[in-house]
Scaffold this motif. Structure first.
Motif, PDB file in Angstrom:
ATOM      1  N   HIS A 199     -13.258  -8.612   7.799  1.00  0.00           N
ATOM      2  CA  HIS A 199     -13.773  -7.259   7.647  1.00  0.00           C
ATOM      3  C   HIS A 199     -14.488  -7.094   6.302  1.00  0.00           C
ATOM      4  O   HIS A 199     -15.607  -6.576   6.234  1.00  0.00           O
ATOM      5  CB  HIS A 199     -12.625  -6.259   7.754  1.00  0.00           C
ATOM      6  N   ILE A 200     -13.845  -7.536   5.237  1.00  0.00           N
ATOM      7  CA  ILE A 200     -14.395  -7.367   3.890  1.00  0.00           C
ATOM      8  C   ILE A 200     -15.722  -8.099   3.737  1.00  0.00           C
ATOM      9  O   ILE A 200     -16.706  -7.554   3.224  1.00  0.00           O
ATOM     10  CB  ILE A 200     -13.383  -7.862   2.838  1.00  0.00           C
TER      11      ILE A 200
ATOM     12  N   TYR B 107       0.825  -1.204   0.000  1.00  0.00           N
ATOM     13  CA  TYR B 107       0.000   0.000   0.000  1.00  0.00           C
ATOM     14  C   TYR B 107       0.861   1.257   0.000  1.00  0.00           C
ATOM     15  O   TYR B 107       0.622   2.184  -0.785  1.00  0.00           O
ATOM     16  CB  TYR B 107      -0.917  -0.027   1.221  1.00  0.00           C
TER      17      TYR B 107
ATOM     18  N   GLU C  29      -8.466  -9.054   7.554  1.00  0.00           N
ATOM     19  CA  GLU C  29      -8.947  -8.345   6.367  1.00  0.00           C
ATOM     20  C   GLU C  29     -10.127  -9.084   5.733  1.00  0.00           C
ATOM     21  O   GLU C  29     -11.127  -8.474   5.349  1.00  0.00           O
ATOM     22  CB  GLU C  29      -7.820  -8.179   5.347  1.00  0.00           C
TER      23      GLU C  29
ATOM     24  N   LEU D 128      -4.205 -10.842   1.667  1.00  0.00           N
ATOM     25  CA  LEU D 128      -5.254 -10.575   2.645  1.00  0.00           C
ATOM     26  C   LEU D 128      -5.165 -11.608   3.758  1.00  0.00           C
ATOM     27  O   LEU D 128      -5.101 -12.812   3.507  1.00  0.00           O
ATOM     28  CB  LEU D 128      -6.627 -10.646   1.985  1.00  0.00           C
TER      29      LEU D 128
ATOM     30  N   TYR E 106      -3.073  -2.838   0.910  1.00  0.00           N
ATOM     31  CA  TYR E 106      -4.129  -2.372   1.810  1.00  0.00           C
ATOM     32  C   TYR E 106      -3.534  -1.793   3.068  1.00  0.00           C
ATOM     33  O   TYR E 106      -2.362  -2.031   3.400  1.00  0.00           O
ATOM     34  CB  TYR E 106      -5.100  -3.503   2.154  1.00  0.00           C
ATOM     35  N   SER E 107      -4.336  -1.027   3.770  1.00  0.00           N
ATOM     36  CA  SER E 107      -3.889  -0.423   5.022  1.00  0.00           C
ATOM     37  C   SER E 107      -5.092  -0.179   5.914  1.00  0.00           C
ATOM     38  O   SER E 107      -6.153   0.246   5.445  1.00  0.00           O
ATOM     39  CB  SER E 107      -3.174   0.907   4.759  1.00  0.00           C
ATOM     40  N   TRP E 108      -4.921  -0.470   7.197  1.00  0.00           N
ATOM     41  CA  TRP E 108      -5.955  -0.133   8.176  1.00  0.00           C
ATOM     42  C   TRP E 108      -5.763   1.323   8.558  1.00  0.00           C
ATOM     43  O   TRP E 108      -4.666   1.752   8.901  1.00  0.00           O
ATOM     44  CB  TRP E 108      -5.833  -1.017   9.411  1.00  0.00           C
TER      45      TRP E 108
ATOM     46  N   LEU F 121     -10.797   0.028   6.398  1.00  0.00           N
ATOM     47  CA  LEU F 121      -9.789  -0.644   5.583  1.00  0.00           C
ATOM     48  C   LEU F 121      -9.732   0.034   4.221  1.00  0.00           C
ATOM     49  O   LEU F 121     -10.764   0.206   3.561  1.00  0.00           O
ATOM     50  CB  LEU F 121     -10.131  -2.125   5.421  1.00  0.00           C
TER      51      LEU F 121
ATOM     52  N   LEU G  31      -7.951  -0.030   0.341  1.00  0.00           N
ATOM     53  CA  LEU G  31      -7.288  -0.955  -0.580  1.00  0.00           C
ATOM     54  C   LEU G  31      -6.993  -0.273  -1.911  1.00  0.00           C
ATOM     55  O   LEU G  31      -7.772   0.550  -2.391  1.00  0.00           O
ATOM     56  CB  LEU G  31      -8.159  -2.184  -0.864  1.00  0.00           C
TER      57      LEU G  31
END
Length: 213
Positions: free
Chosen positions: A46-47, A4, A43, A39, A158-160, A120, A122
């Protein structure tokens, strides 16, 4: 697959970070950019629990276009550790985001869990499938649903995100779940109160018919 921060932290971004005295990359994110950022369980959980997302595409004019995608919780499916997708619903039929994807497959997504204040972000490369893909039909179990094709995204990174400014919000079903124990307790109390009132009325009726001595 890039990380990310390798995508987001361009030279102008890093220059501004340095000018502002912020870190160019959080220590926990430092790693080998050649190592795929797959992932993980957090992740995926969450998704697959989301009922909406925000999707940003790039038009040929260079302008970004952000739109909302929604459905029943879990409408986004994780097809493998680096691929997600969903069936497209019939909307206003402008096809702006979809058309953008056919010319430039780079996209960005934000998925927010408002109740738990988690977000999240992406980056990915999207593909529009004019016909719903068999794997998504199988994953969703919605063979009879009228879809307008499907979108799959190869996740690039991705990043939180920080939860500091996420205002807690709750969906109707979440509110019902939270209130259920209290509603059951209220129903029990009302039942007990009705029984007590009936007993009180019975005792009063009995007293009215007791002869004076």
């Amino acid at each position: 697959m890039d990380h990310y921060y390798d995508i987001a932290f361009t030279a102008p971004v890093r220059q501004l970070q340095e000018a502002k005295g912020s870190r160019s990359r959080p220590p926990q994110e430092v790693g080998d950019a050649s190592t795929p950022q797959r992932l993980g369980p957090a992740e995926i959980e969450h998704i697959t629990a989301r009922d909406s997302l925000y999707l940003s595409t790039i038009g040929e004019t260079g302008w970004p276009y952000v739109q909302h995608r929604g459905g029943a919780a879990g409408f986004v499916k994780v097809l493998d550790e680096s691929t997600i997708g969903w069936l497209e619903r019939n909307g206003n039929r402008q096809y702006i985001g979809t058309g953008n994807i056919t010319a430039d497959d780079r996209v960005a997504l934000i998925m927010v869990d408002y109740a738990n204040r988690q977000r999240l972000k992406l980056f990915g490369r999207a593909t529009y499938h004019p016909q719903a893909t068999p794997e998504l039909i199988t994953a969703t179990g919605e063979e009879k649903m009228r879809s307008d094709g499907a979108i799959t995204i190869e996740v690039a990174g991705y990043s939180w995100n920080c939860s500091k400014y996420i205002t807690p919000r709750f969906a109707t079903d979440q509110i019902h779940t939270l209130l259920a124990p209290y509603q059951e307790r209220i129903a029990d109390l009302e039942t007990g109160l009705d029984a007590a009132n009936q007993e009180l009325q019975r005792l009063r009726h009995t007293d009215d018919h007791v002869p004076d001595r």
